[in-house]
Design a protein around this motif. Structure first.
Motif, PDB file in Angstrom:
ATOM      1  N   GLY A 187      41.603  35.994  51.468  1.00  0.00           N
ATOM      2  CA  GLY A 187      40.892  37.118  52.077  1.00  0.00           C
ATOM      3  C   GLY A 187      41.537  38.493  51.930  1.00  0.00           C
ATOM      4  O   GLY A 187      40.920  39.492  52.286  1.00  0.00           O
ATOM      5  N   ASN A 188      42.771  38.549  51.416  1.00  0.00           N
ATOM      6  CA  ASN A 188      43.432  39.863  51.327  1.00  0.00           C
ATOM      7  C   ASN A 188      42.758  40.781  50.302  1.00  0.00           C
ATOM      8  O   ASN A 188      42.537  41.967  50.564  1.00  0.00           O
ATOM      9  N   THR A 189      42.442  40.246  49.145  1.00  0.00           N
ATOM     10  CA  THR A 189      41.789  41.061  48.112  1.00  0.00           C
ATOM     11  C   THR A 189      40.364  41.404  48.550  1.00  0.00           C
ATOM     12  O   THR A 189      39.873  42.512  48.299  1.00  0.00           O
ATOM     13  N   TYR A 221      30.969  42.374  44.569  1.00  0.00           N
ATOM     14  CA  TYR A 221      30.654  40.970  44.267  1.00  0.00           C
ATOM     15  C   TYR A 221      31.916  40.112  44.319  1.00  0.00           C
ATOM     16  O   TYR A 221      32.957  40.504  43.754  1.00  0.00           O
ATOM     17  N   ASP A 222      31.826  38.944  44.917  1.00  0.00           N
ATOM     18  CA  ASP A 222      32.840  37.898  44.757  1.00  0.00           C
ATOM     19  C   ASP A 222      32.672  37.355  43.338  1.00  0.00           C
ATOM     20  O   ASP A 222      31.567  36.950  42.956  1.00  0.00           O
ATOM     21  N   ILE A 223      33.729  37.363  42.539  1.00  0.00           N
ATOM     22  CA  ILE A 223      33.611  36.949  41.140  1.00  0.00           C
ATOM     23  C   ILE A 223      33.189  35.475  41.029  1.00  0.00           C
ATOM     24  O   ILE A 223      32.621  35.066  40.008  1.00  0.00           O
ATOM     25  N   ARG A 224      33.420  34.727  42.077  1.00  0.00           N
ATOM     26  CA  ARG A 224      32.972  33.335  42.087  1.00  0.00           C
ATOM     27  C   ARG A 224      31.432  33.316  42.087  1.00  0.00           C
ATOM     28  O   ARG A 224      30.804  33.845  42.982  1.00  0.00           O
ATOM     29  N   LEU A 271      37.871  46.141  39.279  1.00  0.00           N
ATOM     30  CA  LEU A 271      38.176  44.712  39.309  1.00  0.00           C
ATOM     31  C   LEU A 271      39.429  44.478  40.138  1.00  0.00           C
ATOM     32  O   LEU A 271      40.456  45.127  39.915  1.00  0.00           O
ATOM     33  N   GLY A 272      39.360  43.541  41.085  1.00  0.00           N
ATOM     34  CA  GLY A 272      40.497  43.259  41.944  1.00  0.00           C
ATOM     35  C   GLY A 272      40.870  41.791  41.932  1.00  0.00           C
ATOM     36  O   GLY A 272      40.008  40.919  42.059  1.00  0.00           O
ATOM     37  N   THR A 273      42.169  41.542  41.795  1.00  0.00           N
ATOM     38  CA  THR A 273      42.644  40.151  41.822  1.00  0.00           C
ATOM     39  C   THR A 273      43.980  40.053  42.546  1.00  0.00           C
ATOM     40  O   THR A 273      44.776  40.994  42.540  1.00  0.00           O
ATOM     41  N   SER A 274      44.230  38.892  43.133  1.00  0.00           N
ATOM     42  CA  SER A 274      45.559  38.569  43.630  1.00  0.00           C
ATOM     43  C   SER A 274      46.260  37.729  42.568  1.00  0.00           C
ATOM     44  O   SER A 274      45.689  37.422  41.519  1.00  0.00           O
ATOM     45  N   THR A 275      47.529  37.393  42.839  1.00  0.00           N
ATOM     46  CA  THR A 275      48.315  36.566  41.922  1.00  0.00           C
ATOM     47  C   THR A 275      48.739  35.304  42.653  1.00  0.00           C
ATOM     48  O   THR A 275      49.161  35.381  43.812  1.00  0.00           O
ATOM     49  N   TRP A 276      48.643  34.163  41.980  1.00  0.00           N
ATOM     50  CA  TRP A 276      49.001  32.885  42.605  1.00  0.00           C
ATOM     51  C   TRP A 276      49.914  32.096  41.672  1.00  0.00           C
ATOM     52  O   TRP A 276      50.165  32.513  40.539  1.00  0.00           O
ATOM     53  N   LEU A 292      31.905  46.448  41.670  1.00  0.00           N
ATOM     54  CA  LEU A 292      33.265  46.040  42.075  1.00  0.00           C
ATOM     55  C   LEU A 292      33.284  44.515  42.151  1.00  0.00           C
ATOM     56  O   LEU A 292      32.504  43.912  42.892  1.00  0.00           O
ATOM     57  N   PHE A 293      34.142  43.902  41.368  1.00  0.00           N
ATOM     58  CA  PHE A 293      34.230  42.437  41.332  1.00  0.00           C
ATOM     59  C   PHE A 293      35.625  42.022  41.784  1.00  0.00           C
ATOM     60  O   PHE A 293      36.626  42.529  41.260  1.00  0.00           O
ATOM     61  N   TRP A 294      35.681  41.114  42.746  1.00  0.00           N
ATOM     62  CA  TRP A 294      36.983  40.698  43.282  1.00  0.00           C
ATOM     63  C   TRP A 294      37.057  39.174  43.364  1.00  0.00           C
ATOM     64  O   TRP A 294      36.048  38.486  43.474  1.00  0.00           O
ATOM     65  N   GLY A 295      38.307  38.685  43.290  1.00  0.00           N
ATOM     66  CA  GLY A 295      38.568  37.266  43.513  1.00  0.00           C
ATOM     67  C   GLY A 295      39.668  37.148  44.548  1.00  0.00           C
ATOM     68  O   GLY A 295      40.672  37.871  44.472  1.00  0.00           O
TER      69      GLY A 295
END
Ligand SMILES: Cc1cc2nc3c(=O)[nH]c(=O)nc-3n(C[C@H](O)[C@H](O)[C@H](O)COP(=O)(O)O)c2cc1C
Length: 168
Positions: free
Chosen positions: A13-15, A34-37, A52-57, A6-9
């Motif tokens: 902190g919400n994601t 894993y933090d994708i960073r 894979l999890g991401t937020s939108t900015w 599981l990779f997240w960015g």
């Protein structure tokens, strides 16, 4: 090695929190988070099943660390990989770009032959546009910590029940 990566960015902190809930729902013996960073393409590419999890900015942009990682997709063979996506966004504040980041990840996976699973109904959300909608459904789990945080745990549980038999 665990069976799912599981990779997240996450910017605020919400994601990251959603990722923690997903790991709890699946079981930490099965999924590694894993933090994708700071992740390298070798680690990412070693999993056949991915979440894979991401937020939108910005206005419909991918989260920063994902944006930096994206060029490394070229070094990964996605053919045959099973991928489930989840996205965090703000449907009321950014209703013209709701979860676009998840849509950007989707486009980059489909083009490389990944098998994306875990689509999610648009019922219960209020927005005018989302790049993450394909064939009338979200391409992955849609979460909104800004407006519907109370629904996050139940949505995660339902989605995990849906994707787990496919990913394993
Ligand atoms: C400046 C700013 C821009 C944002 N742009 C979008 C957007 O375009 N689309 C969207 O769905 N959400 C947008 N959001 C909402 C975030 O994606 C949302 O708050 C998310 O939960 C943040 O998750 P994170 O803390 O894991 O990064 C924006 C929020 C801020 C503060």
């Amino acid at each position: 090695m665990k069976r799912i990566g599981l990779f997240w960015g996450s910017q605020t902190g919400n994601t990251e929190l959603a990722a923690t809930l997903i790991v709890e729902a699946i079981g930490s013996d099965i999924v590694q988070s894993y933090d994708i960073r700071g992740v390298d393409s070798g680690t990412f590419g070693s999993y056949d099943s991915l979440i894979l999890g991401t937020s939108t900015w910005g206005a419909g942009e991918l989260q920063d660390d994902w944006d930096s990682f994206l060029p490394q997709f070229d070094a990964i063979d996605f053919i045959g990989k099973k991928v489930a996506l989840f996205g965090l966004g703000d449907q009321l504040g950014y209703g013209d770009y709701f979860l676009d980041g998840m849509g950007i990840l989707y486009e980059n996976l489909i083009g490389r032959g990944a098998k994306v699973t875990g689509s999610w109904s648009v019922d219960g959300y209020e927005h005018s546009y989302s790049r993450a909608i394909q064939y009338g459904a979200f391409v992955g789990l849609a979460l909104d910590a800004d407006n519907q945080n109370h629904l996050t745990p139940v949505r995660i549980k339902q989605w995990v029940d849906q994707i787990l038999p496919i990913l394993l």
